[in-house]
Design an enzyme around this catalytic site. Structure first.
Site, short mmCIF file in Angstrom:
data_model
loop_
_atom_site.label_atom_id
_atom_site.label_comp_id
_atom_site.label_asym_id
_atom_site.label_seq_id
_atom_site.Cartn_x
_atom_site.Cartn_y
_atom_site.Cartn_z
N ASN A 231 10.11 1.34 5.60
CA ASN A 231 10.16 0.85 6.99
C ASN A 231 9.35 1.79 7.86
O ASN A 231 9.84 2.84 8.29
CB ASN A 231 11.62 0.77 7.47
CG ASN A 231 11.75 0.09 8.81
OD1 ASN A 231 10.81 0.07 9.59
ND2 ASN A 231 12.92 -0.45 9.07
N ASP A 232 8.12 1.40 8.16
CA ASP A 232 7.24 2.26 8.94
C ASP A 232 7.74 2.50 10.36
O ASP A 232 7.20 3.35 11.06
CB ASP A 232 5.83 1.65 9.01
CG ASP A 232 5.07 1.81 7.70
OD1 ASP A 232 5.45 2.67 6.90
OD2 ASP A 232 4.11 1.05 7.48
N CYS A 233 8.71 1.71 10.78
CA CYS A 233 9.20 1.82 12.16
C CYS A 233 10.43 2.71 12.28
O CYS A 233 10.95 2.89 13.38
CB CYS A 233 9.52 0.44 12.71
SG CYS A 233 8.06 -0.61 12.83
N GLN B 234 3.57 6.28 13.96
CA GLN B 234 3.38 6.66 12.56
C GLN B 234 2.61 7.98 12.39
O GLN B 234 2.80 8.66 11.39
CB GLN B 234 2.64 5.55 11.81
CG GLN B 234 3.56 4.45 11.30
CD GLN B 234 4.02 3.52 12.42
OE1 GLN B 234 3.21 2.92 13.11
NE2 GLN B 234 5.31 3.40 12.61
#
Length: 805
Positions: A482-484, A499
């Site tokens: 989950n890049d968030c 990021q």
């Protein structure tokens, strides 16, 4: 409501109105040259890299109007219309779009004149063919003017959209009869050009946008078309285009076909010019000559269809459920090819100007693709591994043209290294080709620093072991899957990248999700070591994976579900102790599919919590309750409105993990229900709510706490495609490639009494028949088989497999 229908026989989706909720698109091209095309003819084209080799322009943030792509104008008696409705917007007497596998057909009719436009990219060619047929259905002659138009992008898409002070001075073209060439920057540092041709003499042309459109004209009503006269403009700077005009008369019942070619060519540096200032057109002329007749184009289109027949023939089922069959047999595998080709770089939701090929993305995409073209999967693994660093970490993305890491996206996503093990293991199970492990692969694309792929895998595994936090769980770094979820970001600055920003490098924030990955793929790495490595490394890997499982049970269990993470201060994320974001989907799915908590009963409890708290009629939400304010310690995930994207949206990508987990836990009914809820073919009747294409998966669907519950976004380029195919083919249907052969593990819901399947595996065609009888057994070629593995039968090209469950 529906806007069209599936045609399973032709493997097409038919769209009956141009007024779909969003542009419904298709992809043309399989390797090298790619085009996107919407149901109204919009889109854009590029060669290999949508950022660095963009051929035609696309108007960003303009998905609704869809002003772009290949444009055709038919002028008759002062009325102007387009075969696909756009760009003219003139109401048509009849309209239809048929999206097929690698081709699209747009059909329009006005005042008894029918137009059929077939668009495709031939196999092995760097061009798009547009076959336009006009047919006079009336009893009177028709005098017609036909105009074509494409707008060139000046190669580097971000620069083209921003650097006007330079770009308005660089545009250059050449005109050679019916072929219009785009050669901007060719005389300096480039050796490539593009062209747009037609196989007929033209009455006029334009290569300058302003001349073609007029001072206040738009693409819906260009001045040259309105007046019925091309300007014969030669672009010099400003915005170069390519437009042909043709004049024809059709007798009653007569048809006429025109072949347009949009092509890309490269010349060797020493052979760039025919003469001073004149580009070497030999490769373009050769390409045009291959598609100058209707017979040649028909043969190329037939070859494309045969290609897909062959590919899809590698996995086919007959289940009695037409929606399941069409997704498994056609559209899911087709989407797997597209995501393998393009990762997340170029769609109607990704502009192709920023993202390249994702490391994590490409590894996951390969899981659903490797059975289709194993040789291409092999090369992709080596490409992916080549952007890894010597310590086992990696660039998060790379540009496909250069194979260099994308510094804009950065590094430090700590799940990335394990995905390399995942895709390598999938390739080895599919092919048995262990030679890939001995291939020498550079680190960070540096040919002076190479090691075997096996060593790359070892460093991937070791990276996790050397980056553990206070609880013994893996550090999350910039983010995990989950890049968030940005636990080391702490950003207060508007516009700052969540990021790449790291204002608080804690060295403490940990991920339970990466821990689950480590358990699953650590054991797969151990199996690779056992077979092709050494006993010492095997024992180390197994011991580390087993220890991580205990760490998860000890520090990752929250009583009714698995924690998501620990933040930079040691606080729990995804815990009942949290006011918001109490439960996350990712660790519930991945921990259980990794086998964590099965013996202890935790797995069943976690899945019950998912069903109770996260499940909706449109799919399983990522988390609940949604965040209603910005949490600096959590980052981007809390920046979205409740119910959208990672803040409680239905992230379709991770729904298959929970479905797989349900098969592991032994609940086939819920496993299939999870599959069905996000499967586009089952949502076709709700297209006015869902909005995206009913033939491919979307990344996310608005969750139950959103104001637009059930609305999808980010279709086509999503890991949902690969993971869903893995889920339905290997876990629900249960046809699973193994290191030692094909394995059968069906986990069928009650409504499905069985199925028949064909699976091509390591050169053998397995014809599988599964029937529900209440007891498990396998017979291979009439002989009983113990367990789930079908042992190899050297020399047999076809095997008959009977399974009862």
């Amino acid at each position: 409501m529906k806007y069209g229908a599936f045609d399973d026989k032709t493997r097409e989706y038919r769209i009956d109105t141009p007024a779909t909720p969003l542009p419904w698109i298709n992809y043309l091209g399989n390797d090298g040259f790619f085009s996107l095309i919407s149901n109204t003819g919009g889109g854009y084209s590029f060669f290999r890299d949508a950022k660095l080799r963009r051929i035609t322009r696309y108007r960003y943030n303009n998905a609704g109007p869809d002003d772009g792509g290949r444009r055709y104008y038919i002028r008759e008696g002062g009325e102007i219309w387009s075969p696909g409705f756009l760009p003219c917007r003139t109401p048509l007497d009849r309209y239809q779009c048929r999206h097929g596998l690698g081709y699209t057909v747009l059909e329009g009719e006005k005042n008894g004149l029918a137009a059929s436009l077939t668009c495709f990219v031939p196999l092995g060619e760097a061009c798009e063919i547009n076959r336009l047929t006009l047919h006079n259905r009336t009893g009177s002659p028709k005098n017609i003017q036909l105009f074509s138009a494409v707008e060139w992008c000046l190669w580097n898409a971000p620069d083209d959209a921003q650097n006007f002070q330079r770009n308005y001075n660089t545009g250059e073209v050449e005109i050679d009869g019916s072929v219009l060439y785009h050669k901007t920057e060719y005389r300096e540092r480039r050796n490539h050009y593009a062209f747009f041709s037609v196989n007929a003499p033209v009455s006029g042309f334009d290569t300058d946008r302003e001349a073609f459109l007029g001072r206040f004209g738009g693409w819906d009503a260009p001045a040259a078309v309105i007046e019925g006269k091309s300007r014969n403009s030669v672009a010099s700077g400003w915005s170069p285009i390519a437009s042909h005009s043709l004049e024809l008369t059709l007798a009653p019942g007569e048809s006429r076909t025109f072949l347009f070619v949009l092509g890309y060519c490269e010349n060797p540096e020493e052979d760039k010019w025919e003469q001073r200032g004149v580009i070497n057109k030999a490769p373009a002329r050769a390409m045009i000559s291959r598609f100058s007749t209707e017979e040649q184009v028909r043969a190329a289109l037939d070859a494309l269809k045969d290609y897909w027949d062959s590919l899809l023939g590698r996995f086919q089922i007959e289940s009695g459920d037409e929606r399941l069959d069409r997704m498994v047999n056609i559209w899911n595998q087709y989407q797997c090819m597209v995501t393998f080709n393009l990762s997340r770089s170029a769609s109607y939701f990704e502009s192709g100007t920023g993202r390249g090929m994702g490391f994590r993305d490409s590894c996951q995409d390969l899981l659903g693709f490797v059975h289709l073209v194993p040789d291409r999967a092999r090369q992709r693994i080596l490409d992916i591994a080549s952007i890894q660093f010597e310590d086992g970490s990696t660039w998060h993305q790379y540009q496909p043209l250069t194979r260099r890491g994308n510094a804009d996206a950065g590094t430090g996503f700590n799940d990335d290294p394990l995905w390399l093990i995942a895709c390598a293991a999938a390739y080895l199970r599919e092919t048995g080709d262990s030679s890939i492990l001995r291939e020498q692969v550079p680190f960070d694309s540096n040919p002076n620093h190479t090691q075997s792929l096996f060593e790359h895998l070892r460093r991937s595994f070791r990276y996790i072991l050397t980056h553990l936090g206070p609880h013994g769980l893996p550090l999350i770094g910039r983010a995990d899957w989950n890049d968030c979820l940005n636990l080391n970001c702490f950003s207060d600055e508007p516009g700052e990248s969540f990021q790449t920003c790291a204002n608080f490098e804690s060295g403490k924030a940990e991920s339970v999700f990466i821990a689950a990955m480590f358990v699953k793929y650590g054991r797969e790495y151990a199996e690779i070591c056992r077979r092709w490595g050494n006993a010492e490394e095997t024992e180390k890997a197994l011991s580390a994976a087993n220890e991580m499982e205990q760490v998860v049970l000890r520090s990752g269990w929250d009583g009714e579900w698995f924690l998501r993470a620990y933040d930079a201060f040691g606080g729990k994320v995804g815990s009942r102790e949290c006011e918001e974001g109490q439960i996350y989907i990712e660790p519930q799915g991945f921990c259980v599919l990794a086998g964590i908590g099965l013996k202890e009963g935790y797995a069943k409890t976690a899945l019950e919590s998912v069903k109770k708290q996260l499940t909706t009629k449109f799919g399983t939400c990522l988390l609940t309750p949604c965040y209603t304010s910005y949490h600096k310690e959590l980052g981007e995930i809390s920046s979205y409105p409740p119910g959208f994207k990672e803040n409680g949206g239905i992230f379709c990508h991770n729904n298959p993990w929970v479905s797989i987990a349900e098969t592991v836990a032994g609940d086939p009914e819920e496993a299939f229900e999870i599959y069905r809820r996000t499967c586009p073919a089952y949502l076709e009747e709700l297209s006015d709510i869902h909005r995206t294409e009913p033939y491919v998966y979307s990344q996310m669907i608005a969750g139950m706490e959103s104001t637009r519950f059930g609305e999808a976004k980010n279709s086509w380029l999503t890991g949902t495609a690969a993971w869903t195919f893995v889920n339905v083919s290997q876990y629900i249907l249960g046809i699973r490639p193994g290191f030692d052969g094909l394995e059968l593990w069906p986990c069928l819901p009650a409504f499905l009494p069985g199925y028949r399947a064909v699976r091509l595996f390591r050169g053998t065609e397995y014809r599988v028949s599964v029937k529900r009888t209440g007891g498990f057994s396998i017979r291979a070629d009439g002989q009983p088989v113990e367990g789930h593995l079908i042992p190899p039968a050297p020399g047999k090209s076809v095997r008959e497999i009977e399974v009862t469950v």
